[in-house]
Design a protein around this motif. Structure first.
Motif, short mmCIF file in Angstrom:
data_model
loop_
_atom_site.label_atom_id
_atom_site.label_comp_id
_atom_site.label_asym_id
_atom_site.label_seq_id
_atom_site.Cartn_x
_atom_site.Cartn_y
_atom_site.Cartn_z
N ILE A 64 63.46 111.26 66.65
CA ILE A 64 62.13 111.22 67.22
C ILE A 64 62.05 112.21 68.37
O ILE A 64 62.95 112.25 69.22
N GLY A 65 61.02 113.03 68.37
CA GLY A 65 60.81 113.99 69.45
C GLY A 65 59.38 113.95 69.92
O GLY A 65 58.48 113.50 69.21
N ASP A 82 64.85 112.24 71.13
CA ASP A 82 66.06 112.95 70.72
C ASP A 82 65.93 114.46 70.94
O ASP A 82 66.94 115.16 71.02
N PHE A 83 64.71 114.95 71.01
CA PHE A 83 64.48 116.37 71.22
C PHE A 83 63.08 116.55 71.79
O PHE A 83 62.28 115.60 71.84
N TRP A 84 62.79 117.78 72.20
CA TRP A 84 61.45 118.12 72.68
C TRP A 84 60.86 119.21 71.79
O TRP A 84 61.56 120.10 71.33
N LYS A 85 59.58 119.11 71.57
CA LYS A 85 58.85 120.16 70.85
C LYS A 85 57.79 120.72 71.79
O LYS A 85 56.95 119.98 72.30
N VAL A 86 57.85 122.02 72.03
CA VAL A 86 56.89 122.69 72.90
C VAL A 86 55.84 123.36 72.03
O VAL A 86 56.17 124.14 71.13
N SER A 87 54.58 123.06 72.29
CA SER A 87 53.51 123.64 71.49
C SER A 87 53.28 125.09 71.88
O SER A 87 53.72 125.56 72.94
N SER A 88 52.55 125.79 71.03
CA SER A 88 52.23 127.19 71.32
C SER A 88 51.43 127.33 72.61
O SER A 88 51.52 128.35 73.30
N THR A 103 67.03 117.89 80.77
CA THR A 103 67.47 116.71 80.02
C THR A 103 68.63 117.04 79.08
O THR A 103 69.24 116.13 78.51
N SER A 104 68.92 118.32 78.86
CA SER A 104 69.98 118.81 77.95
C SER A 104 69.74 118.45 76.49
O SER A 104 70.66 118.49 75.68
N LYS A 105 68.52 118.11 76.15
CA LYS A 105 68.19 117.81 74.76
C LYS A 105 67.73 119.08 74.04
O LYS A 105 67.27 120.03 74.68
N PRO A 106 67.87 119.12 72.71
CA PRO A 106 67.38 120.29 71.96
C PRO A 106 65.90 120.53 72.20
O PRO A 106 65.12 119.58 72.36
N ILE A 107 65.51 121.80 72.23
CA ILE A 107 64.13 122.18 72.46
C ILE A 107 63.67 123.09 71.32
O ILE A 107 64.31 124.11 71.04
#
Length: 260
Positions: A64-65, A82-88, A103-107
């Protein structure tokens, strides 16, 4: 789910803040072999229990991100993401990116409305604040985006930027707004995108689906199945019972001029 391609179902706001719809979309995503779901977080979503969502996803073996639009949401959601998603819209928002990196989580970063040179300073910044697991997702910010404007060769250019600046893991992928199967296949098979994101709608009545950029679960499920099923065999030639039967009749076909 575990396979070589990381599929992210973007359920953004298509759940309409309804817990039942959200739960259904997460379960459908897991059913059709998605690796992850991502949700757009805003104050309107505070009525949804992030801990419950997190537990459901992990029970279903799916990540879940979240996409957040304000740095102050990061600390609140970090235990359940679990991760971050950055929008455009925020891909050059350095204040937000630095908070996510801590946070050291995948981006995962969508690259719509952005020139390549705008992205190059982002990787060193994020690495400085705590993570090297950065993935640029090639994205065209049109909803829908015509398949003729997919510009998939940009996936390779983003991969080069990742290599040059020390990003690890996936480096580049594709965020789809076309709702065209062939575009997804080309992104994976020709341009070797190891991450695919797509918009997911619960039904045909929602605006996202009617506009033409979102997928129904069963539609994207067919695409995913075609990409992850193995058709390679073991490397050792084996014959099915039907082929063995035809083999025994092969010489007969020569004399009878019957094509088998």
């Amino acid at each position: 789910m575990t396979h070589d391609i990381y599929f992210i179902a973007n359920i953004g706001f298509t759940h309409r803040n309804d817990p039942k719809t959200l739960s259904g979309l997460i379960q459908e995503s897991a059913k059709y072999s998605c690796n992850a779901v991502r949700i757009n977080y805003s104050q309107e979503l505070e009525s949804l229990n992030s801990e419950t969502i997190y537990k459901l996803c992990h029970y279903l073996n799916i990540d879940i991100g979240y996409t957040v639009y304000k740095p102050e949401f990061v600390e609140k959601l970090s235990p359940y993401s679990d991760f971050w998603k950055v929008s455009s819209w925020d891909n050059t928002n350095l204040d937000l990116l630095s908070e996510l990196a801590k946070t050291s989580k995948p981006i995962y970063i969508s690259t719509g409305m952005t020139e390549f040179e705008d992205l190059e300073p982002i990787i060193p910044l994020i690495r400085e604040f705590g993570t090297s697991n950065i993935t640029f997702l090639h994205c065209i910010s049109e909803h829908p985006n015509p398949a003729s404007n997919a510009q998939l060769s940009c996936i390779e250019r983003l991969r080069e930027i990742g290599h040059q600046n020390g990003a690890l893991i996936h480096k580049s992928g594709y965020s789809d707004h076309t709702h065209v199967e062939g575009v997804i296949y080309a992104a994976v098979l020709k341009w070797r995108a190891p991450v695919i994101e797509f918009h997911l709608s619960p039904n045909r009545k929602q605006d996202e689906y009617k506009q033409g950029h979102a997928w129904l679960p069963q539609e994207i499920g067919t695409v995913i199945a075609n990409l992850i099923l193995s058709y390679d065999g073991s490397g050792f030639r084996t014959m099915s019972p039907k082929e063995l039967e035809n083999k025994s009749r092969k010489h007969e076909s020569w004399s009878s001029n019957k094509c088998i």
